[in-house]
Design an enzyme around this catalytic site. Structure first.
Site, PDB file in Angstrom:
ATOM      1  N   VAL A   1      -3.696   4.155   2.262  1.00  5.66           N
ATOM      2  CA  VAL A   1      -4.809   4.618   3.100  1.00  5.66           C
ATOM      3  C   VAL A   1      -5.222   3.620   4.178  1.00  5.66           C
ATOM      4  O   VAL A   1      -6.084   3.920   5.002  1.00  5.66           O
ATOM      5  CB  VAL A   1      -6.058   5.044   2.275  1.00  5.66           C
TER       6      VAL A   1
ATOM      7  N   SER B   1      -1.936   1.360  -0.979  1.00  3.02           N
ATOM      8  CA  SER B   1      -1.038   1.908  -2.003  1.00  3.02           C
ATOM      9  C   SER B   1       0.432   1.602  -1.781  1.00  3.02           C
ATOM     10  O   SER B   1       1.249   1.888  -2.670  1.00  3.02           O
ATOM     11  CB  SER B   1      -1.219   3.419  -2.107  1.00  3.02           C
TER      12      SER B   1
ATOM     13  N   TYR C   1      -5.847  -4.284  -9.884  1.00  2.00           N
ATOM     14  CA  TYR C   1      -5.452  -3.144  -9.030  1.00  2.00           C
ATOM     15  C   TYR C   1      -6.117  -3.266  -7.657  1.00  2.00           C
ATOM     16  O   TYR C   1      -5.484  -3.086  -6.614  1.00  2.00           O
ATOM     17  CB  TYR C   1      -5.854  -1.833  -9.721  1.00  2.00           C
TER      18      TYR C   1
ATOM     19  N   TYR D   1       2.007  11.424  -1.855  1.00  2.00           N
ATOM     20  CA  TYR D   1       1.029  12.248  -2.575  1.00  2.00           C
ATOM     21  C   TYR D   1       1.298  13.735  -2.411  1.00  2.00           C
ATOM     22  O   TYR D   1       2.460  14.160  -2.434  1.00  2.00           O
ATOM     23  CB  TYR D   1      -0.398  11.878  -2.141  1.00  2.00           C
TER      24      TYR D   1
ATOM     25  N   LYS E   1       1.952  -0.362  -4.480  1.00  2.00           N
ATOM     26  CA  LYS E   1       2.340   0.262  -5.758  1.00  2.00           C
ATOM     27  C   LYS E   1       3.853   0.262  -5.960  1.00  2.00           C
ATOM     28  O   LYS E   1       4.345   0.258  -7.087  1.00  2.00           O
ATOM     29  CB  LYS E   1       1.764   1.686  -5.836  1.00  2.00           C
TER      30      LYS E   1
END
Ligand code: GLN
Length: 303
Positions: free
Chosen positions: A257, A63, A188, A239, A66
């Protein structure tokens, strides 16, 4: 204290924590990674890099990618994406379905999976190949043309993408995807499987410490967009651990992760840390401790 001494001191301080936490095993391709890895790199805003531990070993950035996808979208149009994605902390797991339904298909922020899927959708429309666009940016800014996708991780994640597929279909059911669901998911998944080292990641993110300027001095993001991207990382980048992370570290950051965390000290430097053991929010256990130690030792936080 010199930069090399700083990264060495941080490494020594967190050594007892390396290996704590759990490696992400919901993606089988990540489950076999040795939890005892630890790498830390600091890149100054001028591009000098200092590292400790496994800072030159490529890992799955997941991530953290992103941030770069969102930066690319903002570099084309700073407003359009915010009509499709919110910018509030989620307070929920990064792959929550029920929050997405509650919010009627407008993902809470661009860093939860649903939000990142919308960003990838936008980038697909803008570029035709979002993963390649992210790779091109990373390669150019890190100065390393060898950065690529770990095909084994990509395949593994593609085979186990049921939850992301559910999120993408739910977003699409609210008419918030413009491209075919499978095309968005493929991009993605590939983007999440990009592998690179802490050294390359810290250097590639330098534009966030330079208020939007690329390594060659050209403008990539407006100063305002660079500020907004950093602000969104601070509030949403780790998060439902973002509040605790801001409290402990006090820096804009984005986790993945794979165990990586990218952090920005605006106008000074970027840091990339990697240690695969995760806490219950999916953030690197030793990585967060390292960044906590770093800001405590140097006083370099945004506060
Ligand atoms: N590829 C992972 C997923 O979609 C990324 C999640 C993460 O790094 N937090 O679940």
């Amino acid at each position: 204290m010199q930069s090399q001494q700083i990264v060495d001191a941080v490494h020594a301080k967190v050594a007892p924590l390396i290996g704590c936490g759990r490696v992400a095993d919901y993606i089988p391709g990540l489950a076999g990674v040795d939890p005892r890895h630890f790498g830390l790199a600091l890149a100054t805003k001028d591009g000098a890099v200092y590292g400790a531990g496994d800072w030159q070993t490529p890992f799955s950035i997941q991530s953290v990618s992103k941030v770069f996808a969102l930066a690319l979208v903002l570099s084309h149009d700073s407003d359009a994406i915010w009509r499709r994605v919110g910018r509030e902390p989620s307070g929920s797991p990064f792959n929550s379905l029920h929050q997405l339904e509650h919010d009627l298909g407008i993902p809470r922020n661009p860093f939860v999976n649903a939000g990142a899927l919308v960003v990838v959708d936008q980038l697909l429309t803008l570029t035709g190949d979002p993963c390649l666009a992210v790779l091109d940016l990373l390669r150019a800014e890190a100065g390393n043309p060898a950065i690529g996708v770990d095909e084994q991780v990509a395949k593994s994640e593609a085979e186990h993408r049921h939850r992301n597929a559910a999120l993408a279909h739910l977003v699409a059911s609210y008419s918030n995807l413009t491209n075919p669901v499978d095309a968005v998911l493929d991009q993605y998944t590939a983007q999440c499987a990009i592998a690179m080292s802490c050294g390359d990641l810290a250097r590639a993110a330098g534009l966030l410490a330079r208020h939007g300027l690329r390594s060659n001095g050209s403008r990539f993001l407006s100063r305002s967009d660079a500020k907004r991207l950093n602000a969104t990382m601070l509030t949403c980048g780790t998060y439902d651990g973002s509040g605790e992370f801001a409290y402990r570290v006090g820096l804009p950051a984005k986790s993945g992760v794979g165990g990586g965390i990218l952090a920005v000290v605006p106008n000074r430097c970027t840091l990339a840390v990697w240690s695969p053991g995760l806490d219950e929010c999916g953030n690197s256990y030793a990585g967060q401790a390292a960044l906590d130690t770093f800001t405590t030792l140097t006083g370099w936080s945004v506060f």
